[in-house]
Write a protein that holds these residues in place. Sequence first.
Motif, short mmCIF file in Angstrom:
data_model
loop_
_atom_site.label_atom_id
_atom_site.label_comp_id
_atom_site.label_asym_id
_atom_site.label_seq_id
_atom_site.Cartn_x
_atom_site.Cartn_y
_atom_site.Cartn_z
N MET A 1 0.86 -1.19 0.00
CA MET A 1 0.00 0.00 0.00
C MET A 1 0.89 1.24 0.00
N SER A 2 0.64 2.18 -0.90
CA SER A 2 1.48 3.36 -1.00
C SER A 2 0.64 4.62 -0.88
N ASP A 3 1.32 5.74 -0.59
CA ASP A 3 0.62 7.02 -0.53
C ASP A 3 0.22 7.46 -1.92
N ASP A 4 -0.83 8.26 -1.99
CA ASP A 4 -1.29 8.75 -3.29
C ASP A 4 -0.36 9.79 -3.87
N ILE A 5 0.39 10.50 -3.02
CA ILE A 5 1.25 11.61 -3.47
C ILE A 5 2.58 11.04 -3.97
N ASP A 6 2.82 11.19 -5.24
CA ASP A 6 4.02 10.60 -5.83
C ASP A 6 5.15 11.62 -5.87
N GLU A 7 5.59 12.04 -4.70
CA GLU A 7 6.72 12.95 -4.59
C GLU A 7 7.39 12.72 -3.25
N ALA A 8 8.64 13.07 -3.17
CA ALA A 8 9.40 12.96 -1.93
C ALA A 8 10.05 14.31 -1.67
#
Length: 257
Positions: A1-8
């Motif tokens: 499961m990953s966060d929806d925001i694709d940035e770091a």
Amino acid sequence: MSDDIDEAIDWQGHEISCAGCAHEQLSAAGGCRLRHACVHDRYARRIDRFFNWNPALANDYVKHPHFEVRAIAAKHASPFYLPPLLDDPEETVRWNAARRLPKRLVLRLRHDPHREVRIRIATVLDPEDLMPMMMDDDYYVRLVVARRIVPSVLGRMMGDPEAEVRRVVARRIPSDWLLGMISDPDARVRLEIAERLAPDLLTAMRKDSDWRVRHEVASRIALSELHELAKDEDPLVREMARGRLDNRSGAAMEKPA
């Protein structure tokens, strides 16, 4: 499961790289993951996940410059590291520290400048420690206090400026104090009083200006006091009074369970 925001991105707006990070070896072992569980990320969910995975590292971050990191680290750090956080400039940090410390150490937060901290403190302190908060500037703090403090000291709150607070007071004060609130300016407060008064004391509220109060009075007052209410201007009050008079037993109407 990953966060929806694709940035770091870190809290200062810089892109995050695992290269050169103090936790590079931890990442290689699966102890953290970019865009998912990272103490440097600006998103609280990812910081929280990092400390859930690595609670032993929380002590190292209670002085971090980003308040989200301090606040979340406070949930996991040793209690011995938490007292200084009671003076943190961010209310979230102060509260997260306070909730894990002995109550004797957090009493001073009864006067915290932020209402949310005072509200939360009022929900966890022992009732006997709430008296200094009875006159708090914020009505919701006083509402929490009125719900939790021992009834024997609620006399000080019978004149609270907020009707919702007085309603709680009316439900909880000792019964022999109820007559002291029958002239409250708010009808909802007076109704709370009428619902608790003994039938032989309801005469004092027979001429109340609000029909709901008079209806409550008509449902329980002594039969000998009903004749005036049987002529009341409100049809529901009249119906209640006449119904009891016609019943002749004069039995008070039972409230629905």
